[in-house]
Design a protein around this motif. Structure first.
Motif: not given
Length: 849
Positions: A355-370
């Motif tokens: 999540m290091d990259v994820l928390v610093s981004g701005t784009m939508p986080i599109i989940a393909s898995t659950a």
């Protein structure tokens, strides 16, 4: 993958052509050792010992009669010890059938390369049999014939494993020839784990007891008469039933005498988390801003089923992926919430990756898995569930909902053998992965961590040898699971790193320490490695500590105060691998689980640090295959490259071939191998020929799942643990299709086999697990001619246990073949796509969108 032309992988079914008949190439037999000096005197000594067993049998008979065991089942366990420094010869028939003496287990005297505690455990080979009164009488008769036999040396120099008296030799000839002592078997003789772990105190212990299915009811009656407690549920395999009991050694010995049901004893296990206290996340992270960017997955999204300590599903980043009706526990008395934080960390990694990259981004986080969650490592509540039982219960509870899922097991079965042999838990994982052979399951399993604690910190000097000293933990030796180790990949941050970048994470276990008996099956673990963090060397140059800058960021249990946490070691690597596997299923929903596992290995690469180890090992060992096997035992096939995992490119083509074959058939009252399949691949022949001497690469991966028979390992038949085995052979340069088939199948017409070379393979002598891979390097024009692969069966227990009636079953398998060429070498896909009939494509070939 620098080529900008990205395509979905070529996914085929129905390409293989069945052989009309099949005959596997033959092999030679093993040489015998020193013969007995005076066979008559040797027989008399053994006869005297058997006579003593007949006297002892009366005591066993009375106890079993009182327990209402039918007379035909009453008997005594006997131990036969081999001659010093000689191999005790137990024939294949004795190791795989119930005719005559009932073989319970075989323990070989450890070799000089094994651990000190094992070398000191026994001085000679030893086999344990169960003998009824009639069997002891037959044994005496056979010994009389053995002592009187005057066949001389003719015909006994070569050991051909024919020990049933069908030739001129008496029955059990080789068993008697190699035996030294016949005596009553003890509880220690039935113990198949390392003897240094055998319970020594008078107090009660948890024992894992392996039973004969036909005598289980008498075992349970003896337990009830002795008021002995059972723990968890029974686990049923083909030829054995496993139960955990809480008893003192004296009590268990009485049950042994009264029931005659016990086949072997082992350490009991439950799941344990390698939980390291990580530094707290000190930087400010905008949780709400991240949560608002999440786009929830579709209802039919593939799930990662986290088998762990539970998950805190109210975490804002996990709530959209994990509704309350998908949180379970292996025991109904356990809360399904996370009781120590480990499962919540694994869930964040399985859903989002690092999540290091994820928390610093701005784009939508599109989940393909659950996500799904099952507590298999319960709280300290007094309710104990054996590890093998917890896994089976977990699968049962989630599969009330028929979804596509990957099982993430970042737990280890504490207390089970770490020697690479099947255990009850690894066998259950294999059994569940195999399913019915059609609906298979993918388990992603951690290899475990070398221990370190605050009072015993990790020492710098331990790094080079600690990972060998601590072998892979159960259930990661499972043949069907994708076993994951940890590597240190992150470069940023200050301080002196313990592990070089790209090398093994400080605590990741390996299979380098597995004993030499694994040569019988020659498989290694892990299969792949993923990020597991690194340690910093402290001032003083002695001790080390985890480095938060080199760990992986994930979800934490302490929300809202501390919603993020650091995570590391092999559990983290396992969750990250589960994340990739689920994303692959989201991209290719029609793929079988065998294929997902194959692609994870096929897309993996060794880092520069791993390649340096390989070059050093090759210099020391003098051969490529040995060096390769050594490096695989540390790193598997390396770190999966995500671009290659999900897509092909113009210069990097991946062919996925899914098929099935029937390994066996019944003919003339005997089970024999039935067929092979030959695959003529859609091949970029013209481009490869045009590249001439350009160096290119081909990777071939065969993946299939087996049905386990775990008691085979106790009988010294690791090769009969799997229901069947498969192997692949690639058509050689200079070889015709007819020659390629004949080399694998002697039922094919003879053909000229000359001038066919097979150099260029990394392994050549390939591993015998159920995930088999090899890499070929060479000139492009030679690869142009290597356009076919055969897949053929190898014997397993399906071919020997007739009563199981598995001889008419088909089995699925997956072949993944990838080609890598230099950039700007031509579009391989453009040539290949025109050679594939549309009827073979699972989906149309198209560019990645």
């Amino acid at each position: 993958m620098a080529d900008s032309n990205l395509y979905r992988h070529v996914h085929l079914r129905g390409l293989g052509v069945r052989s009309k008949n099949f005959t596997a190439p033959g092999g030679g037999g093993a040489k015998r050792r020193e013969r007995v000096a005076d066979r008559r005197l040797h027989a008399e000594n053994l006869l005297s010992q058997v006579s003593d067993m007949r006297s002892l049998l009366d005591d066993f008979n009375e106890a079993q009669k009182a327990n209402r065991v039918p007379s035909k089942f009453r008997g005594i366990p006997i131990a036969i010890e081999g001659r010093p420094a000689e191999r005790l010869e137990v024939s294949k028939k004795q190791r795989s059938t119930t005719r005559g003496l009932k073989l319970l287990n075989v323990r070989r005297a450890p070799g000089s390369n094994e651990a000190d505690e094992e070398r000191n455990s026994i001085q000679c080979d030893r086999a344990v049999f169960f003998a009824t009164r009639s069997m002891l009488k037959s044994l005496e008769e056979a010994l009389h014939k053995y002592g009187e036999w005057e066949g001389g040396d003719a015909g006994i120099q070569d050991y051909d494993d024919d020990d049933d008296g069908s030739r001129s030799r008496p029955r059990n000839f080789w068993l008697f020839e190699s035996s030294d002592t016949i005596r009553e078997a003890t509880l220690q003789d039935l113990w198949t784990d390392p003897l240094n772990r055998f319970p020594r105190r008078r107090t009660k212990h948890d024992w894992e007891v392996w039973l004969r299915p036909d005598l289980e009811q008498y075992f349970l009656r003896a337990l009830n008469d002795s008021s002995i407690e059972t723990v968890g549920n029974a686990t049923v395999f083909v030829e054995s039933i496993v139960r955990t009991v809480h008893a003192a050694a004296e009590e268990l010995n009485q049950v042994l005498r009264a029931s005659g049901a016990i086949v072997s004893l082992r350490s009991a296990s439950s799941f344990a988390s390698d939980f390291s206290e990580m530094p707290k996340v000190r930087r400010a992270l905008a949780l709400d801003a991240v949560a608002q960017r999440i786009v929830a997955p579709p209802a039919d999204a593939p799930r990662v089923t986290v088998l762990d300590t539970g998950v805190k599903r109210t975490h804002p980043l996990l709530r959209p992926m994990l509704p309350g009706n998908r949180c379970f526990s292996a025991d109904p008395t356990w809360d399904n919430a996370d009781h120590n934080g480990h499962g919540t960390r694994m869930a964040g990694l399985a859903q989002y990756g690092d999540m290091d990259v994820l928390v610093s981004g701005t784009m939508p986080i599109i989940a393909s898995t659950a996500l799904e969650s099952v507590v298999v490592n319960g709280p300290d509540s007094g309710v104990r569930v054996p590890a093998r039982d917890a896994v089976r219960r977990a699968v049962d509870v989630v599969e009330a909902d028929a979804a596509t899922r990957v099982f993430c097991l970042a737990q280890t079965a504490a207390g089970e053998s770490e020697k690479g042999v099947p255990t009850s838990t690894s066998s259950v994982v294999d059994d569940l992965a195999f399913g019915d052979g059609n609906r298979t399951r993918l388990f992603v399993v951690a290899v475990g961590n070398a221990p370190h604690h605050d009072d015993e910190p990790y020492q710098k000097a331990d790094y080079d040898r600690r990972n060998i000293a601590f072998p892979v933990q159960s259930p990661a030796q499972s043949l069907n699971a994708l076993a994951v180790g940890a590597v240190s990949l992150k470069r940023h941050g200050r301080g002196r790193l313990l592990a070089p970048v790209g090398d093994l994470a400080p605590t990741s276990r390996t299979s380098e320490g597995w004993p030499s008996f694994n040569e019988a099956v020659r498989f290694c673990k892990p299969d792949i490695v993923m990020e597991g963090g690194n340690f910093l060397i402290e001032d003083g140059d002695v001790f080390c500590r985890p480095s938060h800058n080199h760990m992986v960021l994930t979800t934490g249990i302490n929300t809202p105060a501390e919603p993020f946490a650091y995570s590391g070691e092999t559990s983290t690597a396992t969750a990250l691998a589960s994340h990739l596997a689920a994303k692959l299923l989201a991209r290719y929903p029609a793929m079988r689980m065998e294929t997902v596992r194959a692609l994870m290995a096929n897309a993996a690469d060794w880092t520069p640090a791993m390649l340096a180890h390989y070059r050093n090992a090759r210099r020391e060992l003098g051969r490529s295959s040995g060096a390769c096997a050594q490096i695989i035992s540390r790193f598997g096939w390396g770190v999966p490259n995500e671009e290659r995992l999900f897509a092909s490119a113009g210069n990097a083509l991946t062919l996925v071939v899914e098929d099935k074959l029937q390994p066996y058939e019944m003919a003339d009252g005997h089970i024999r191998l039935k067929e092979m399949k030959y695959f003529k691949l859609p091949w970029p022949t013209e481009i490869l020929r045009s590249l001439r001497n350009t160096q290119v690469e081909m990777r071939c991966t065969l993946s299939y799942f087996v049905e386990p028979e775990p008691h085979a390992a106790s009988r010294d038949r690791l090769d009969r643990y799997p229901s069947h085995r498969l192997k692949f052979e690639v058509k050689r340069f200079g070889e015709s299709d007819a020659s390629a088939k004949r080399r694998v199948n002697w039922a094919e017409p003879p053909d000229n086999l000359q001038n066919a070379t097979d150099d260029g393979w990394l392994l050549g002598d390939r591993q015998r697990g159920s995930l088999i891979q090899d890499i070929w390097h060479g000139e492009a024009y030679k690869l142009a001619a290597r356009d076919a692969i055969s897949v053929s069966p190898v014997h397993g227990w399906w071919g020997e246990i007739t009563s199981a009636e598995r001889y008419d079953r088909e089995v699925n398998f997956s072949l993944v073949v990838s080609i890598r060429t230099p950039e700007e070498s031509g579009d391989l896909m453009a040539e290949v796509r025109n050679k594939i009939p549309a009827t073979l494509l699972v989906e149309p070939i198209r560019a990645v969108t």
